[in-house]
Motif scaffolding. Structure first.
Motif, mmCIF file in Angstrom:
data_model
loop_
_atom_site.group_PDB
_atom_site.id
_atom_site.type_symbol
_atom_site.label_atom_id
_atom_site.label_comp_id
_atom_site.label_asym_id
_atom_site.label_seq_id
_atom_site.Cartn_x
_atom_site.Cartn_y
_atom_site.Cartn_z
ATOM 1 N N ARG A 140 0.816 -1.219 0.000
ATOM 2 C CA ARG A 140 0.000 0.000 0.000
ATOM 3 C C ARG A 140 0.848 1.267 0.000
ATOM 4 O O ARG A 140 0.501 2.256 -0.635
ATOM 5 N N ARG A 143 2.047 1.878 -3.524
ATOM 6 C CA ARG A 143 0.908 2.255 -4.363
ATOM 7 C C ARG A 143 0.470 3.685 -4.064
ATOM 8 O O ARG A 143 0.089 4.421 -4.979
ATOM 9 N N GLU A 147 0.360 6.669 -6.909
ATOM 10 C CA GLU A 147 -0.845 7.455 -7.153
ATOM 11 C C GLU A 147 -0.607 8.934 -6.858
ATOM 12 O O GLU A 147 -1.095 9.808 -7.580
ATOM 13 N N TYR A 153 -4.270 3.936 -12.114
ATOM 14 C CA TYR A 153 -4.387 2.483 -12.001
ATOM 15 C C TYR A 153 -5.114 1.933 -13.230
ATOM 16 O O TYR A 153 -6.154 2.454 -13.626
ATOM 17 N N SER A 165 -0.201 -4.820 -9.393
ATOM 18 C CA SER A 165 -0.984 -3.628 -9.721
ATOM 19 C C SER A 165 -0.206 -2.850 -10.777
ATOM 20 O O SER A 165 0.980 -2.583 -10.611
ATOM 21 N N TYR A 167 0.074 0.534 -13.344
ATOM 22 C CA TYR A 167 -0.285 1.942 -13.472
ATOM 23 C C TYR A 167 0.392 2.536 -14.702
ATOM 24 O O TYR A 167 1.449 2.079 -15.111
#
Length: 173
Positions: A140, A143, A147, A153, A165, A167
């Motif tokens: 997290r 991420r 972001e 994403y 994940s 991006y």
């Protein structure tokens, strides 16, 4: 604000510079830690020889592409605290923004600060049109950084044998 020198980028608190052979021991001390490497690539700890080869690969990437991964230095004490930069992902046309830091440096905004500098470099000093970033879904903190610096994403993709994940960042928006 970033100040760029010939082979360095200076931010408020950091220097992003190319790796040298003198960085090997300090870089190894970062990459041998499981809490760092569990979030990188295959998730395996790095041996001394792995780190030595990594520094060589990073150097060759710079020669071939005129962009790459920097050693991140804390201006306050001149310590190597991690890496950040741009790397071609093998067998694709994608260029990844990546970073990793010594756990003693976590939580200070260094990943965000260095990532913003790397993105600015990509926008102004390369012909790249987009960057990607990938992270383990349960990472997290990483991420959040991805972001925060503007990546969108796009879903899950397989890289390094794991579902990560994925991006993207359009450099011309």
């Amino acid at each position: 604000m970033c100040i760029e020198k010939v082979n360095e980028i200076h931010t408020k608190r950091l220097i992003l510079r190319r790796f040298s052979k003198d960085d090997l021991n300090n870089y190894y001390n970062i990459l041998k830690q499981e809490q760092v490497t569990k979030w990188l690539g295959t998730g395996k700890r790095k041996s001394y020889d792995d780190v030595k080869k990594t520094i060589e690969v990073i150097g060759n990437h710079w020669i071939q592409n005129n962009y790459g991964v920097w050693a991140v230095i804390n201006k306050e004490n001149n310590d190597l605290i991690g890496h950040c930069g741009l790397k071609n992902i093998d067998n694709t046309k994608d260029v990844e923004l990546l970073y990793a830091f010594d756990p003693t440096s976590w939580g200070n905004g260094y990943a965000t600060e260095s990532a913003k500098a790397a993105i600015e470099f990509a926008k102004t000093k390369t012909d790249l049109k987009k960057l990607i970033a990938i992270a383990y879904p349960d990472n997290r903190k990483s991420r959040n950084v991805i972001e925060k610096v503007g990546f969108q994403y796009k879903g899950m993709q397989e890289h390094f044998g794991a579902n990560l994940s994925y991006y993207e960042l359009d450099l011309y928006k």
